[in-house]
Enzyme design. Structure first.
Site, PDB file in Angstrom:
ATOM      1  N   GLN A  17       0.781  -1.246   0.000  1.00 43.29           N
ATOM      2  CA  GLN A  17       0.000   0.000   0.000  1.00 43.29           C
ATOM      3  C   GLN A  17       0.811   1.293   0.000  1.00 43.29           C
ATOM      4  O   GLN A  17       0.492   2.224  -0.744  1.00 43.29           O
ATOM      5  CB  GLN A  17      -0.952   0.010   1.213  1.00 43.29           C
ATOM      6  N   LEU A  72       8.685  -8.591 -14.730  1.00 42.83           N
ATOM      7  CA  LEU A  72      10.134  -8.685 -14.859  1.00 42.83           C
ATOM      8  C   LEU A  72      10.674  -9.448 -13.666  1.00 42.83           C
ATOM      9  O   LEU A  72      10.392  -9.071 -12.526  1.00 42.83           O
ATOM     10  CB  LEU A  72      10.677  -7.244 -14.826  1.00 42.83           C
ATOM     11  N   GLU A 139       1.300  -1.265   8.192  1.00 37.52           N
ATOM     12  CA  GLU A 139       0.508  -0.126   8.668  1.00 37.52           C
ATOM     13  C   GLU A 139       0.439   0.039  10.193  1.00 37.52           C
ATOM     14  O   GLU A 139       0.844   1.060  10.747  1.00 37.52           O
ATOM     15  CB  GLU A 139      -0.924  -0.260   8.109  1.00 37.52           C
ATOM     16  N   ASP A 168       0.549   3.800   5.950  1.00 39.76           N
ATOM     17  CA  ASP A 168       0.810   3.465   4.550  1.00 39.76           C
ATOM     18  C   ASP A 168       0.513   4.640   3.620  1.00 39.76           C
ATOM     19  O   ASP A 168       1.398   5.204   2.996  1.00 39.76           O
ATOM     20  CB  ASP A 168      -0.058   2.272   4.124  1.00 39.76           C
ATOM     21  N   GLY A 247      -7.549  20.532  18.992  1.00 41.24           N
ATOM     22  CA  GLY A 247      -7.201  21.951  18.930  1.00 41.24           C
ATOM     23  C   GLY A 247      -7.704  22.714  20.144  1.00 41.24           C
ATOM     24  O   GLY A 247      -8.055  22.122  21.169  1.00 41.24           O
ATOM     25  N   GLY A 248      -7.767  24.004  20.018  1.00 41.70           N
ATOM     26  CA  GLY A 248      -8.138  24.852  21.146  1.00 41.70           C
ATOM     27  C   GLY A 248      -9.640  25.044  21.305  1.00 41.70           C
ATOM     28  O   GLY A 248     -10.077  25.777  22.194  1.00 41.70           O
TER      29      GLY A 248
END
Ligand code: CAO
Length: 415
Positions: A17, A72, A139, A168, A247-248
């Site tokens: 991922q 490949l 992850e 990821d 946050g505030g």
């Protein structure tokens, strides 16, 4: 129409991922992304979490849009020769193999740089240099080592990982930015360089606010917007904050009408200081506008639990969409808890091309997430993921191989 990255050729040596999300973004921005996969099996995710027998999984098809696939075997000398031709012709090599795998293939930075001094070699690893640098990482390991798990969940429960794939896809985003910056620097320097995005570091970057809080905690002994305040205890490390806002502006997830049967009948409600009088009006507590126990943000921090309990009495009388409608009229920041089913049907996300339907030759039509980054001069057209080796001949012919060469390579098991 030219795209932002038209003319940039990416040798995509990624799997699972983290790396594929990075190269998918570059493809959406217009780069020619050539995904190199092992013959016969390809990227392991083609076969993981399959919902239709024998058909490439959604895990693979949703992470590899707009790419070409070349098979490949780079451990065969002829296969490695083709890879080295690709290295000489591409601008960027992106890989996210386990530590040491590139070197075991004979592809050290020095070797690649000697083959193509302009090539940018971009890697995702689980950890940067240090005690865990040799570890394989998925992850959730990154979420745990980067500080996300210890700060997610509720105080009385264990650490929790989040559904957002910050380890990821979050690292893939960081790597993509590093690549674009290195491409820009190359326009001046003429040289390629190494770009490394360790998953632990990317998760920590996304958890930056929690390291902020660690230092605030060490200085003051408590965090007033956390649910542990004012009744609970703080320890030495940032605790899990439940659904508190990072946050505030204090926020919490509140129940809405129908929560008894619908696990997503909830709304995120933020008591932004600027709209506190409106919050009070909406819930019918006008007295709180001037009551000194509630009038200032500082005073409210002592009463967040009863405040949210009172707001919840109001939200429980509305569906999450009704509540949204009313609260938006007052500019009160809030958000419905949307299920994946609701998101899949969301008309605005479909309109903007962030939720897209694509066709696939063996899978048929399926939903995917398109490019969330919108460039006005470089619109994204989401194309289906390639079948394994779908473009091997096409790409090798572009590199100058002819039909006979292809036969030899095929007989050798190199493609
Ligand atoms: N031809 C021949 N060999 C190939 C090949 C190809 N086209 N493509 C890959 N291989 C080989 C590699 O050379 C490697 O061989 P060696 O072990 O002999 O060196 C082998 O395939 C497997 O590579 P791997 O060790 O990277 O793969 P894995 O499945 O064992 O581990 C993962 C997967 C993700 C744990 C590991 O790649 C990793 O830690 N990557 C870095 C961190 C990362 O990106 N993690 C996120 C993954 S998404 O959750």
């Amino acid at each position: 129409m030219n795209k932002a990255l038209t003319g940039v050729r990416i040798l995509d040596f990624t799997h699972v991922q983290s790396g594929p999300t990075c190269t998918q973004l570059l493809a959406w921005l217009g780069a020619d992304v050539i995904k190199v996969e092992r013959p016969g099996e390809g990227d392991a995710t083609r076969g993981q979490l399959r919902d239709i027998p024998g058909v490439d999984s959604l895990y693979f098809t949703m992470l590899n849009h707009n790419k070409r696939s070349v098979t490949l075997n780079t451990k065969k000398p002829r296969g490695k020769q083709v890879l080295e031709t690709l290295i000489k012709r591409c601008d960027v090599l992106v890989e996210n193999f386990a530590p040491g795998a590139m070197e075991r293939m004979g592809l050290s930075w020095e070797h690649i740089h000697a083959l193509n001094p302009r090539m940018i070699v971009a890697s995702v690893k689980g950890f940067g240099p240090g005690r865990y640098e040799d570890c394989k990482v998925y992850e959730n390991v990154a979420q745990c080592a980067g500080g996300a798990a210890s700060t997610t969940g509720f105080d009385d429960g264990p650490p929790v990982v989040t559904g957002a794939q910050i380890g990821d896809s979050g690292t893939g985003l960081h790597l993509a930015l590093g690549i674009v910056a290195a491409l820009y620097q190359r326009t001046h320097s003429g040289r390629g360089q190494k770009v490394l995005a360790p998953m632990q570091d990317a998760v920590l970057n996304l958890c930056r606010v929690k390291l902020r809080d660690q230092q605030r905690l060490e200085r003051t002994g408590s965090l007033h917007e956390y649910p542990q305040y004012p009744d609970g205890k703080f320890g030495e490390a940032v605790p899990r904050a439940g659904n508190a806002s990072g946050g505030g502006q204090p926020g919490w997830i509140l129940r809405c009408k129908g929560y008894e049967t619908d696990p997503n009948a909830y709304i995120y409600f933020i008591t932004q200081a600027a709209v506190w009088p409106s919050v009070c009006k909406v819930i019918g507590e006008e007295g709180w506008i001037t009551d000194e126990a509630y009038a200032t943000p500082q005073a409210r921090l002592l009463h967040l639990k009863p405040i949210f309990a009172r707001i919840e009495q109001w939200t429980m009388t509305k569906t999450k969409f009704e509540a949204m409608e009313i609260l938006n009229q007052y500019d009160i920041p809030c958000g419905p808890i949307l299920s994946m089913k609701e998101i899949a049907q969301d008309p605005s996300l479909r309109e903007s091309g962030t939720v897209v339907e694509v066709d696939h030759p063996t899978r048929g039509r399926h939903l995917t997430v398109g490019n969330p980054i919108k460039l006005s001069d470089s619109p994204t057209e989401v194309q289906r993921a390639p079948l394994l080796g779908e473009h091997t001949e096409e790409v090798l012919m572009e590199l100058g191989y002819d039909a006979h060469d292809l036969e030899v390579l095929r007989a050798d098991g190199a493609i």
